[in-house]
Write a protein that holds these residues in place. Structure first.
Motif, short mmCIF file in Angstrom:
data_model
loop_
_atom_site.label_atom_id
_atom_site.label_comp_id
_atom_site.label_asym_id
_atom_site.label_seq_id
_atom_site.Cartn_x
_atom_site.Cartn_y
_atom_site.Cartn_z
N VAL A 1 13.61 49.48 9.74
CA VAL A 1 14.88 50.20 9.86
C VAL A 1 15.54 50.31 8.48
N GLY A 2 15.47 49.24 7.70
CA GLY A 2 16.03 49.28 6.35
C GLY A 2 15.37 50.33 5.48
N LEU A 3 14.06 50.49 5.62
CA LEU A 3 13.37 51.53 4.84
C LEU A 3 13.78 52.92 5.30
N LEU A 4 14.06 53.08 6.59
CA LEU A 4 14.55 54.38 7.07
C LEU A 4 15.93 54.68 6.51
N PHE A 5 16.81 53.67 6.48
CA PHE A 5 18.16 53.87 5.95
C PHE A 5 18.17 54.05 4.44
N ALA A 6 17.06 53.76 3.80
CA ALA A 6 16.98 53.95 2.34
C ALA A 6 17.12 55.42 1.96
N TRP A 7 16.88 56.32 2.90
CA TRP A 7 17.09 57.74 2.62
C TRP A 7 18.55 58.01 2.28
N PHE A 8 19.44 57.22 2.88
CA PHE A 8 20.88 57.42 2.69
C PHE A 8 21.46 56.50 1.63
N GLN A 9 20.92 55.29 1.53
CA GLN A 9 21.43 54.31 0.57
C GLN A 9 20.24 53.52 0.01
N PRO A 10 19.84 53.80 -1.24
CA PRO A 10 18.67 53.13 -1.82
C PRO A 10 18.74 51.61 -1.85
N THR A 11 19.93 51.05 -1.81
CA THR A 11 20.05 49.59 -1.79
C THR A 11 19.37 49.00 -0.56
#
Length: 95
Positions: free
Chosen positions: A27-37
Motif C-alpha cells: 500500500v505504501g508503494l501505491l501511495f508513493a505515486w502521490f507522496q514519494p516519502t
C-alpha cells in the motif's frame, strides 16, 4: 503458507506480522505515486523484510533456487528505496 512458516520455525504471530507488513509495504508503494516519502519508507521496510526472509532461508539451509527470490526482491526494494531517497536521481527518473 502455514506449513512453510512452520518449516522456518516461526510462530503464527510472526506469520501474521509478516503478512501485515507486506500489505502495508505494498500500500505504501501505491501511495508513493502521490507522496514519494511513502515510497522510501515502504521500499525500505520491504527490503528489510526480504533481507530477514533471505537470512531465514539461509538459516534453514535452503538451496539457491529457494533462497534467490527473497534476495532478488531485497535488492529490488533497496534500489527503489535509494531511488526514492534521491540517491539515484541522476540515473533514474523517480522524483
Amino acid at each position: 503458507m502455514v506449513p512453510e512458516f512452520e518449516r522456518y520455525g516461526l510462530t503464527p504471530a510472526q506469520r501474521q506480522l509478516t503478512g501485515i507488513l507486506q500489505l502495508l509495504g505494498s500500500v505504501g508503494l501505491l501511495f508513493a505515486w502521490f507522496q514519494p516519502t511513502f515510497g522510501l519508507i515502504a521500499a525500505s521496510g520491504l527490503a528489510v523484510l526480504m533481507l530477514l526472509g533471505f537470512l531465514t532461508r539461509l538459516k534453514i539451509r535452503d538451496g539457491f533456487v529457494q533462497s534467490f527470490p527473497s534476495f532478488f526482491f531485497m535488492l529490488l526494494n533497496a534500489f527503489l528505496a535509494l531511488a526514492y531517497a534521491g540517491v539515484l536521481e541522476p540515473y533514474v527518473g523517480i522524483e
